[in-house]
Design a protein around this motif. Structure first.
Motif, PDB file in Angstrom:
ATOM      1  N   VAL A  61       0.837  -1.206   0.000  1.00  0.00           N
ATOM      2  CA  VAL A  61       0.000   0.000   0.000  1.00  0.00           C
ATOM      3  C   VAL A  61       0.869   1.251   0.000  1.00  0.00           C
ATOM      4  O   VAL A  61       0.588   2.221  -0.722  1.00  0.00           O
ATOM      5  CB  VAL A  61      -0.965  -0.028   1.195  1.00  0.00           C
ATOM      6  CG1 VAL A  61      -1.668   1.294   1.342  1.00  0.00           C
ATOM      7  CG2 VAL A  61      -1.967  -1.128   1.017  1.00  0.00           C
ATOM      8  N   ILE A  84       3.913   1.492  -1.254  1.00  0.00           N
ATOM      9  CA  ILE A  84       4.529   1.640  -2.575  1.00  0.00           C
ATOM     10  C   ILE A  84       3.508   2.181  -3.574  1.00  0.00           C
ATOM     11  O   ILE A  84       3.821   3.035  -4.417  1.00  0.00           O
ATOM     12  CB  ILE A  84       5.106   0.291  -3.032  1.00  0.00           C
ATOM     13  CG1 ILE A  84       6.319  -0.074  -2.194  1.00  0.00           C
ATOM     14  CG2 ILE A  84       5.509   0.335  -4.494  1.00  0.00           C
ATOM     15  CD1 ILE A  84       6.867  -1.428  -2.508  1.00  0.00           C
ATOM     16  N   ALA A  85       2.258   1.701  -3.456  1.00  0.00           N
ATOM     17  CA  ALA A  85       1.231   2.178  -4.377  1.00  0.00           C
ATOM     18  C   ALA A  85       0.990   3.671  -4.189  1.00  0.00           C
ATOM     19  O   ALA A  85       0.866   4.421  -5.164  1.00  0.00           O
ATOM     20  CB  ALA A  85      -0.061   1.391  -4.161  1.00  0.00           C
ATOM     21  N   LEU A  99      -1.430  -1.907  -5.832  1.00  0.00           N
ATOM     22  CA  LEU A  99      -2.451  -1.837  -4.782  1.00  0.00           C
ATOM     23  C   LEU A  99      -3.355  -3.065  -4.827  1.00  0.00           C
ATOM     24  O   LEU A  99      -3.713  -3.639  -3.793  1.00  0.00           O
ATOM     25  CB  LEU A  99      -3.264  -0.561  -4.965  1.00  0.00           C
ATOM     26  CG  LEU A  99      -4.124  -0.115  -3.798  1.00  0.00           C
ATOM     27  CD1 LEU A  99      -3.253   0.083  -2.590  1.00  0.00           C
ATOM     28  CD2 LEU A  99      -4.827   1.160  -4.141  1.00  0.00           C
ATOM     29  N   GLN A 123      -3.586  -5.818  -1.838  1.00  0.00           N
ATOM     30  CA  GLN A 123      -4.821  -6.001  -1.077  1.00  0.00           C
ATOM     31  C   GLN A 123      -5.434  -7.365  -1.276  1.00  0.00           C
ATOM     32  O   GLN A 123      -6.215  -7.803  -0.451  1.00  0.00           O
ATOM     33  CB  GLN A 123      -5.827  -4.934  -1.479  1.00  0.00           C
ATOM     34  CG  GLN A 123      -5.462  -3.591  -0.910  1.00  0.00           C
ATOM     35  CD  GLN A 123      -6.569  -2.617  -1.089  1.00  0.00           C
ATOM     36  OE1 GLN A 123      -7.218  -2.606  -2.127  1.00  0.00           O
ATOM     37  NE2 GLN A 123      -6.790  -1.781  -0.116  1.00  0.00           N
TER      38      GLN A 123
END
Lengths: 131, 181
Positions: B32, B34-35, B165, B169
């Motif tokens: 998350v 990195i996104a 992402l 997730q």
């Protein structure tokens, strides 16, 4: 407690140096746009702090799936941190601020954000010692 | 032809499942972060071009021949819309798990996913179109064709952010998850 006191004093010195660098980078060239960097890095831990209580209660583990608000908080945090580093670079690229003001505000912002991270990490460790 | 029972998944489309990413238990958090960083980089790359265009002065003096106009903003807006659509979809519904019984819901979720990815791919294609039609065929110097390259890298980075992402997730939890699309 003496070690904690030393940590606090050291961190406050680092924080002051960071703000000094940012304000110098503004004041030396009479261009107050890099002050936005300080604002950005001060606001950076805010989304994690706001959203960390939304996702799960105390009984569920920290890393289980489906914690949407926590992920949103982390996403916004990382967005804000990268914004803080990218803003002076972009401003320096288009000659709005000078290169040295860019470098000074990036170093100052990094010091401010590092202080915030180190302070929260130290505080969390102290808290878990009393559990 | 006796596959192990554990590997058999009737919902699987691809012959080989997507690779499992093992970054430990921090996989979701790191993904998350990195996104978010990629997303911010995407936006700042384009804002750099836009701010540069507003302050540009060619070395031969006079007005610059080309500016970043609203046309240049359109691919990024399309990618942003696709990014939002892809990320508001319930991931469990895509996989068609039991407990969501309604098969129409799975179909609608997949349609939404398709529309979201179509918006993102459309943004990428549109940015390449703007780069070629406006900047390369316009035969501008390097200083100005940078706007087009910045536009393309904005859309690529936004698509990468969406993919990272999604992986972060959907590959979490203690259950065995495959990206079954």
């Amino acid at each position: 407690m003496a070690a904690g006191l030393k940590t606090v004093i050291l961190l406050s010195f680092v924080l002051a140096v960071g703000f000094l660098l940012i304000i110098l980078s503004c004041a030396l060239w009479h261009n107050w746009l890099p002050l936005l960097v300080a604002l950005t890095f001060v606001l950076a831990p805010l989304p994690n702090a706001v959203f960390s209580h939304c996702g799960s209660d105390d009984f569920s583990s920290q890393y289980e799936g489906g914690a949407g608000p926590i992920d949103l908080g982390r996403f916004i945090t990382s967005l804000v941190v990268v914004t803080g580093f990218a803003l002076p670079v972009v401003l320096a690229h288009s000659d709005v601020i000078t290169k040295s003001a860019c470098v000074m505000s990036i170093i100052g912002g990094g010091l401010v954000y590092g202080t915030i991270l180190a302070y929260s990490a130290a505080f969390r460790q102290d808290e878990s010692d009393f559990d | 032809m006796s596959l192990p029972r554990a590997n058999y998944d009737p919902r699987r489309v691809c012959l080989n499942p997507f690779p499992e990413f093992t970054l430990g238990k921090h996989r979701r958090t790191v993904g998350v972060y990195i996104a978010g960083a990629l997303f911010a980089l995407a936006q700042w790359t384009f804002f750099d071009a836009a701010i540069l265009s507003a302050h540009a002065k060619p070395e031969w003096g006079g007005d610059p021949p080309v500016h970043v106009k609203f046309l240049d903003w359109l691919p990024g807006l399309s990618s942003l819309l696709g990014f939002l659509i892809v990320n508001v979809i319930d991931k469990d519904r895509i996989k068609g798990d039991e407990g969501f019984g309604d098969s129409g819901a799975v179909w609608r979720a997949r349609l939404f996913l398709f529309i979201g990815f179509a918006f993102m791919a459309g943004g990428l294609a549109g940015s390449v179109c703007v780069l070629i039609l406006k900047y390369i065929l316009g035969d501008y110097p390097q200083q100005f064709s940078y706007y087009g390259y910045a536009n393309v890298s904005q859309n690529i980075a936004m698509m990468l952010a969406g993919v990272v992402l999604w992986i972060a997730q959907s590959s979490s939890g203690e259950y065995e998850y495959n990206l079954t699309l």
